[in-house]
Design an enzyme around this catalytic site. Sequence first.
Site, PDB file in Angstrom:
ATOM      1  N   ILE A 190      48.517  46.319  40.823  1.00 21.77           N
ATOM      2  CA  ILE A 190      47.857  46.273  39.514  1.00 21.77           C
ATOM      3  C   ILE A 190      46.384  45.904  39.634  1.00 21.77           C
ATOM      4  CG2 ILE A 190      49.921  45.810  38.176  1.00 21.77           C
ATOM      5  CD1 ILE A 190      49.267  42.848  38.247  1.00 21.77           C
ATOM      6  N   GLY A 199      41.129  43.574  45.080  1.00 17.57           N
ATOM      7  CA  GLY A 199      39.882  42.839  45.213  1.00 17.57           C
ATOM      8  C   GLY A 199      39.410  42.848  46.645  1.00 17.57           C
ATOM      9  N   GLY A 222      42.208  41.072  48.878  1.00 13.27           N
ATOM     10  CA  GLY A 222      43.548  41.621  48.962  1.00 13.27           C
ATOM     11  C   GLY A 222      43.968  42.266  47.669  1.00 13.27           C
ATOM     12  N   LYS A 223      45.258  42.617  47.605  1.00 12.95           N
ATOM     13  CA  LYS A 223      45.808  43.308  46.443  1.00 12.95           C
ATOM     14  C   LYS A 223      46.666  42.366  45.609  1.00 12.95           C
ATOM     15  CE  LYS A 223      45.891  47.855  48.640  1.00 12.95           C
ATOM     16  NZ  LYS A 223      46.716  49.035  49.000  1.00 12.95           N
ATOM     17  N   VAL A 224      46.837  42.737  44.334  1.00 17.48           N
ATOM     18  CA  VAL A 224      47.712  42.006  43.423  1.00 17.48           C
ATOM     19  C   VAL A 224      48.803  42.973  42.971  1.00 17.48           C
ATOM     20  CG1 VAL A 224      47.898  40.705  41.292  1.00 17.48           C
ATOM     21  CG2 VAL A 224      45.818  40.538  42.660  1.00 17.48           C
ATOM     22  N   LYS A 235      49.723  37.907  44.715  1.00 13.05           N
ATOM     23  CA  LYS A 235      48.468  38.218  45.411  1.00 13.05           C
ATOM     24  C   LYS A 235      48.748  38.187  46.905  1.00 13.05           C
ATOM     25  CE  LYS A 235      44.552  36.366  44.199  1.00 13.05           C
ATOM     26  NZ  LYS A 235      43.470  35.356  44.018  1.00 13.05           N
ATOM     27  N   ASP A 245      34.027  30.956  40.155  1.00 11.17           N
ATOM     28  CA  ASP A 245      34.055  32.397  39.867  1.00 11.17           C
ATOM     29  C   ASP A 245      34.629  32.648  38.482  1.00 11.17           C
ATOM     30  OD1 ASP A 245      33.567  35.057  40.360  1.00 11.17           O
ATOM     31  OD2 ASP A 245      35.450  35.395  41.431  1.00 11.17           O
TER      32      ASP A 245
END
Length: 973
Positions: A694, A697, A700-702, A716, A816
């Site tokens: 979904i 970044g 890594g991926k989520v 994550k 962030d």
Amino acid sequence: MASSFGMLSICLLGLLLVGTSNGIAEPSSPDLVYMMALKQVLSDPYHHLQNWSNNSFPCTFNGIKCDNNSTHVAEIDLGNFGLVGPFPSVIGSLQNLTFLSLANNSITGEIPKDLTRCTNLKHLNLSQNYLTGPLPGYISELSSLEVLDLSGNNFSGTIPLEFAQFKNLQTLDLYYNLLGGTIPGFLGNLTNLVYLRLTNNPFDGGVIPLEIGKMVKLQQIWLSQCNLQGEIPGSIGGLAELQQLDFSQNNLNGAWHGFISNLVKLRSLQLYSNRLKGGIPTDIGKMSYLELIDASFNELTGQIPQSVGNLSMLKSLHLMNNNLSGEIPASLEGLTMLSDLSLFNNSFHGQIPQKLGSNTQFSIFDLSSNQLSGSLPSQLCNGGKLLFLNVFDNMLNGSISTLRNCSSLERLRLTNNQFSGEVPKDLWGSPGLSLLQLSSNKFEGNIPTDIGSAKSLRKLEIDDNYFSGKLPSEIGMINSLSFLNASNNKFSGSLPDEFDGLNQLEILDLSGNSLSGAIFSNIGSLRRLTLLSLKQNDLSGEIPVQIGSLQSLIYLDLSNNYLSGQVPASLAGLHLNFFNLSSNQLSGTVPSGLSKYKGTFLDDPQLCGEGFSDIKSCAYKKNHLKLWILCVILSCAAIVLVVGLGCFYKKYFYVSSVKDKEKIDTGPWNVVTFHKLLFHEQEIVESLNEASVIATGGAGKVYRVNLESGETLAVKRLPGRKKTEDLRYDSGFKAEIETLGVIRHKNIVKLWCCISTEDSNLLVYEYMPNGSIGDILHGPKPTSLDWPTRHMIALDSAQGISYLHHDCSPPIIHRDIKSNNILLDKELHAHVADFGLAMILEKYENGSELMSTVAGSYGYIAPEFSYSLKATTKSDVYSFGVVLLELVTGKRPIDTSYGEGANIVKWVSRMLEKENGLQEILDLRSFNFYRESILSVLGIALHCTNSLPANRPTMRNVVEMLQDTNPHQKSNV
């Protein structure tokens, strides 16, 4: 504060006397003035205090009770009223008060010493608020106190020594705070204590104190998630009245000693998620009152003792995720009350006792991931109450005909065994079944038309078997179906047109069969489809143009069929992670928009296109030189394809749906839990696939993971140390764990657990179905939010960040903050997320240590970063100010319309200098009739984004200012 309340009380008393002289109702008691002062202190957004007035009797007020002998206020119960504001110290003036509950509100600040004047107070419940500071030792002056509940707040520091003076205390609940130090031995002086809960506090290690054995009246003790270490003390065995014991989710690492068997009245024994070693003591069979044993997620070894069969009251036995071995004892067959048996992820072998279920009625039966052999017990469905039957990843064999009468089943998971024969007809059509996993067995036969009756079915996984015949059109009647994997079987015939009714379907994998005919033309109705794999069949006809309308599709494989005609131009509009049309009979010109996909059109000689490496140019001329060059190119592309596909499948494993599947990691997985889990790591790991990505970044991926229980999680995935030499990934993972593992707040995203090996680091979060503020405001389909909703999101976010800055010790800088890192739940309440860049400030003599690494996202970074490279809480405030501007304007932080080098902060400032600039700033979607509230929030945003850090407010100030701009109170309708 106290003097201001006193002045307020005098003024109110004067008004009351004036009212009396004019014939207004005489006040019913001297407590009336204090009650009205209390109302003035607290904001009442839901109007629960509406009937509190100077002309009424306090005994008739909502939440108020008076004693029987006078009109004095004796009880105040304002729980769940939604009240907002500081703790009203005026309560200390109510000398006859015996009961006080302010639970589940938004009360802030510290507990005032004035409260100790309520010397008759017996019950004090301040749970689920935002109270801060150290636990005040002066509360012990309330010597009559029997119940003290301070759970669910932000109290810090240690448990004060003065608490040892509570001689009458029966309940002490400090659950879910930020308490440090160790659990003190002086609590053993509370000899009248019946209930003790210190769960979910980040204590600084330490052991369970021996003195706990002095609480001889103790019936319930909850010490889970307290960072405890060492062994369980033998003094616990002297608590003869104990009925509930919960030491779960700590770091206890000793053996499970037999002295626990002295707790003869114990009904619930919870030791899960520790590091307990050794075997289960044989003496456990003496604990005749036990109803629940949960020692899961430990390092227990040996066998389950036969004496467990003596626990005639036992209802639940949870020993999953240990190193237990041997055979499952036959003595369990005699437990007539046992309804939940969960022994998965161990090393049990041999046969399952064949009489299990004959004397009891199971609801949960989970023996998955062991080394069991033989057949299933024939009476598991006895009583018709079995809901979950999980025995996947074993060596079980034989028929499952005994399950034909299991109409109560909701989840059946038999994957990766050696079961054979046909699946009972009644099982296919079971109306309550939501998950049916039969993958990787030796089942055969047809799918009957009865499957249309399985109206609750969400996942159907029957891949890697010997099923044959036609796919029944009745599958198209299962409106709830979201996952269908029937790959690598022997199905034949055409794809039923009725499949177009599966409007919830996300995964459709029918690869590796003998299906023929055309792909049904109305496939565009499957709007939720993310993965479509029909490879290695005998399909013919043209590729439906409607596939190009499936905007959720990210995986498309139609290779190795007999598809003909042209490649639809509509496919170029898809955003695919994987795309393969190789080895068909396609012809014509391939749309140029598909040139970004490599290795997609191999072995399709009649195709041509411009910009492709695997097909010829349409302007190709047959001279020998160009032909030779083309052959070389195609040969190289073929080699690259083989290597690339091998790497692709190794990296992107998706569920168990593809024939050449490969797991993400081989384990063993190290699991650190922060809450009690109703799932295990294998279910998470097996659910990570490209179709569930979904977000992606830099780190890594989520993934979105739908559990078999129906719950949805977000995972994550970060690379582990083995896959990267960049230590920033590993440190980022540890930073997020250290941060999220200890904080507790309703506006901070919840971290369930972390799962790690050398290859991968997985963070498992609660799932936020409405995405982020950025998705809502700036996504492909922006949502129109009214101003009250935007204001609620702003306040929620501010409270979460304020908690990090002011209520965590040491304070936490997010670093962030941006609209994409503020997630929204189903009610659109905001939760601050993504602490990959968070750092915890260390306190020094000269103040806080400042970080020296540039962090944050473009458009949100405070201007002082350009010269100082230092992050402080004020830089977080600046970033949050940008988020507020997004909510007010509906615009992005960076946009070319602002002009060269400008951002939203500069643009807003420039617009305000124009005569009609305000009209350009405000987002018309947020409704103009809340103008006053919107303008106030705009002012707060400009205050937060002041170029000088010293001139910016603190986040605590921001929360207070946002509370004062409540649109329901300040609308101009």
